[in-house]
Scaffold this motif. Structure first.
Motif, PDB file in Angstrom:
ATOM      1  N   LEU A   1       0.833  -1.201   0.000  1.00 30.05           N
ATOM      2  CA  LEU A   1       0.000   0.000   0.000  1.00 30.05           C
ATOM      3  C   LEU A   1       0.869   1.253   0.000  1.00 30.05           C
ATOM      4  CD1 LEU A   1      -2.787   1.260  -0.002  1.00 30.05           C
ATOM      5  CD2 LEU A   1      -2.805   1.050   2.492  1.00 30.05           C
ATOM      6  N   LEU A   2       1.944   1.239   0.768  1.00 31.47           N
ATOM      7  CA  LEU A   2       2.853   2.383   0.803  1.00 31.47           C
ATOM      8  C   LEU A   2       3.459   2.642  -0.572  1.00 31.47           C
ATOM      9  CD1 LEU A   2       4.522   4.601   2.188  1.00 31.47           C
ATOM     10  CD2 LEU A   2       6.137   2.809   2.889  1.00 31.47           C
ATOM     11  N   THR A   3       4.041   1.622  -1.183  1.00 33.94           N
ATOM     12  CA  THR A   3       4.705   1.843  -2.472  1.00 33.94           C
ATOM     13  C   THR A   3       3.699   2.159  -3.573  1.00 33.94           C
ATOM     14  OG1 THR A   3       4.752  -0.542  -2.944  1.00 33.94           O
ATOM     15  CG2 THR A   3       6.705   0.422  -1.901  1.00 33.94           C
ATOM     16  N   GLY A   4       2.611   1.415  -3.619  1.00 33.10           N
ATOM     17  CA  GLY A   4       1.622   1.653  -4.671  1.00 33.10           C
ATOM     18  C   GLY A   4       0.982   3.019  -4.574  1.00 33.10           C
ATOM     19  N   SER A   5       0.548   3.393  -3.390  1.00 30.05           N
ATOM     20  CA  SER A   5      -0.111   4.693  -3.247  1.00 30.05           C
ATOM     21  C   SER A   5       0.884   5.831  -3.435  1.00 30.05           C
ATOM     22  CB  SER A   5      -0.829   4.799  -1.902  1.00 30.05           C
ATOM     23  OG  SER A   5       0.081   4.661  -0.826  1.00 30.05           O
ATOM     24  N   PHE A   6       2.125   5.637  -2.983  1.00 29.07           N
ATOM     25  CA  PHE A   6       3.130   6.670  -3.208  1.00 29.07           C
ATOM     26  C   PHE A   6       3.361   6.874  -4.702  1.00 29.07           C
ATOM     27  CE2 PHE A   6       7.252   8.386  -4.101  1.00 29.07           C
ATOM     28  CZ  PHE A   6       7.277   9.496  -3.273  1.00 29.07           C
ATOM     29  N   ASN A   7       3.562   5.794  -5.433  1.00 30.40           N
ATOM     30  CA  ASN A   7       3.811   5.916  -6.868  1.00 30.40           C
ATOM     31  C   ASN A   7       2.642   6.557  -7.601  1.00 30.40           C
ATOM     32  OD1 ASN A   7       6.372   4.805  -6.691  1.00 30.40           O
ATOM     33  ND2 ASN A   7       5.678   2.734  -7.141  1.00 30.40           N
ATOM     34  N   LEU A   8       1.425   6.199  -7.212  1.00 32.39           N
ATOM     35  CA  LEU A   8       0.250   6.802  -7.853  1.00 32.39           C
ATOM     36  C   LEU A   8       0.163   8.292  -7.541  1.00 32.39           C
ATOM     37  CD1 LEU A   8      -2.230   3.875  -7.241  1.00 32.39           C
ATOM     38  CD2 LEU A   8      -1.374   4.649  -9.472  1.00 32.39           C
ATOM     39  N   LEU A   9       0.390   8.672  -6.303  1.00 29.33           N
ATOM     40  CA  LEU A   9       0.355  10.082  -5.919  1.00 29.33           C
ATOM     41  C   LEU A   9       1.453  10.874  -6.626  1.00 29.33           C
ATOM     42  CD1 LEU A   9      -0.803  12.354  -4.116  1.00 29.33           C
ATOM     43  CD2 LEU A   9       0.885  11.676  -2.404  1.00 29.33           C
ATOM     44  N   ALA A  10       2.651  10.295  -6.690  1.00 35.57           N
ATOM     45  CA  ALA A  10       3.796  10.983  -7.307  1.00 35.57           C
ATOM     46  C   ALA A  10       3.715  10.974  -8.829  1.00 35.57           C
ATOM     47  CB  ALA A  10       5.093  10.340  -6.847  1.00 35.57           C
ATOM     48  N   GLY A  11       2.859  10.132  -9.389  1.00 32.48           N
ATOM     49  CA  GLY A  11       2.731  10.039 -10.850  1.00 32.48           C
ATOM     50  C   GLY A  11       3.821   9.197 -11.480  1.00 32.48           C
ATOM     51  N   LEU A  12       4.354   8.233 -10.735  1.00 29.97           N
ATOM     52  CA  LEU A  12       5.375   7.349 -11.291  1.00 29.97           C
ATOM     53  C   LEU A  12       4.688   6.217 -12.021  1.00 29.97           C
ATOM     54  CD1 LEU A  12       7.860   7.155  -8.277  1.00 29.97           C
ATOM     55  CD2 LEU A  12       7.905   8.691 -10.249  1.00 29.97           C
ATOM     56  N   GLU A  13       5.068   5.999 -13.265  1.00 30.30           N
ATOM     57  CA  GLU A  13       4.437   4.997 -14.115  1.00 30.30           C
ATOM     58  C   GLU A  13       5.485   4.128 -14.778  1.00 30.30           C
ATOM     59  OE1 GLU A  13       2.183   7.265 -16.920  1.00 30.30           O
ATOM     60  OE2 GLU A  13       0.720   7.908 -15.436  1.00 30.30           O
ATOM     61  N   PRO A  14       5.061   2.967 -15.261  1.00 28.87           N
ATOM     62  CA  PRO A  14       6.009   2.146 -16.026  1.00 28.87           C
ATOM     63  C   PRO A  14       6.530   2.956 -17.217  1.00 28.87           C
ATOM     64  CG  PRO A  14       4.026   0.888 -15.539  1.00 28.87           C
ATOM     65  CD  PRO A  14       3.756   2.313 -15.141  1.00 28.87           C
ATOM     66  N   ALA A  15       7.756   2.683 -17.628  1.00 31.39           N
ATOM     67  CA  ALA A  15       8.409   3.455 -18.692  1.00 31.39           C
ATOM     68  C   ALA A  15       7.582   3.522 -19.969  1.00 31.39           C
ATOM     69  CB  ALA A  15       9.794   2.872 -18.988  1.00 31.39           C
ATOM     70  N   GLU A  16       6.955   2.410 -20.357  1.00 29.13           N
ATOM     71  CA  GLU A  16       6.202   2.424 -21.615  1.00 29.13           C
ATOM     72  C   GLU A  16       4.931   3.250 -21.546  1.00 29.13           C
ATOM     73  OE1 GLU A  16       5.035  -1.299 -19.332  1.00 29.13           O
ATOM     74  OE2 GLU A  16       6.927  -0.379 -19.906  1.00 29.13           O
ATOM     75  N   ARG A  17       4.480   3.589 -20.328  1.00 26.29           N
ATOM     76  CA  ARG A  17       3.276   4.401 -20.176  1.00 26.29           C
ATOM     77  C   ARG A  17       3.571   5.815 -19.739  1.00 26.29           C
ATOM     78  NH1 ARG A  17      -0.833   1.249 -16.562  1.00 26.29           N
ATOM     79  NH2 ARG A  17       0.564  -0.480 -16.340  1.00 26.29           N
ATOM     80  N   ALA A  18       4.821   6.117 -19.430  1.00 21.37           N
ATOM     81  CA  ALA A  18       5.151   7.467 -18.949  1.00 21.37           C
ATOM     82  C   ALA A  18       4.873   8.505 -20.026  1.00 21.37           C
ATOM     83  CB  ALA A  18       6.616   7.525 -18.534  1.00 21.37           C
ATOM     84  N   THR A  19       4.415   9.673 -19.579  1.00 13.34           N
ATOM     85  CA  THR A  19       4.113  10.747 -20.540  1.00 13.34           C
ATOM     86  C   THR A  19       5.011  11.929 -20.305  1.00 13.34           C
ATOM     87  OG1 THR A  19       2.388  11.600 -19.059  1.00 13.34           O
ATOM     88  CG2 THR A  19       1.701  10.082 -20.838  1.00 13.34           C
TER      89      THR A  19
END
Length: 175
Positions: free
Chosen positions: A157-175
């Protein structure tokens, strides 16, 4: 879309700078998530401590990765899901095992029971009953393993919610 920038150690608050320098000194890189967590020394320290503690747990790595895949499907973090799929492959899991884990189950009834309880710890912890714990024990899971489940859930939950809040995405989906 990225909402928080990764920090170089020189830009980070003092405690985060120390943590980042230690990680970089040992591994050569801190990674995007850790470098972004550096905005908050408390979050970074908490993540590092919980991550290290869970690595010392007794839950088998393959089962831990299956649980993490199921949890990240609920949480919705593509970056974490991809990382856990890679971890699952490294632990010897097949693509079929990974697909089932992402659906919250396993061909092994013992593992399926543990995955189901872990998902409920995340999604509806107040629904857990004495029967749920008794079922895990009947499947041969020790109290030590059962007690590790909330820690693994909290880490995901910590890593997933942090990444979602920070806008970190897999490289192929990054904008």
């Amino acid at each position: 879309m990225r909402r928080l920038a990764a920090l170089d150690p020189a830009e980070a608050p003092e405690k985060s700078r120390e943590l980042l320098n230690d990680i970089i000194g040992r591994t050569g890189s801190a990674g995007e998530m850790v470098s972004t967590m550096a905005h908050s020394p408390a979050t970074l320290q908490g993540y590092l401590d919980l991550s290290r503690a869970m690595k010392r747990g007794k839950l088998p790595r393959a089962v831990s990765e299956k649980i993490s895949l199921a949890l990240q499907e609920w949480i919705g973090c593509g970056l974490c899901r991809d990382a856990h799929a890679a971890g699952a492959r490294a632990a010897g899991l097949s693509e079929a095992d990974i697909a089932l884990a992402r659906q919250g189950t396993s061909t092994d009834a013992r593992e399926a029971a543990l995955i189901a309880v872990a998902t409920r710890v995340l999604a509806e912890p107040s629904s857990l009953t004495d029967e749920d714990v008794a079922e895990l024990r009947a499947h041969g899971w020790s109290d030590r393993i059962i007690a590790e489940i909330p820690g693994l859930v909290a880490l995901n939950l910590l890593t997933g919610s942090f990444n979602l809040l920070a806008g970190l995405e897999p490289a192929e989906r990054a904008t």
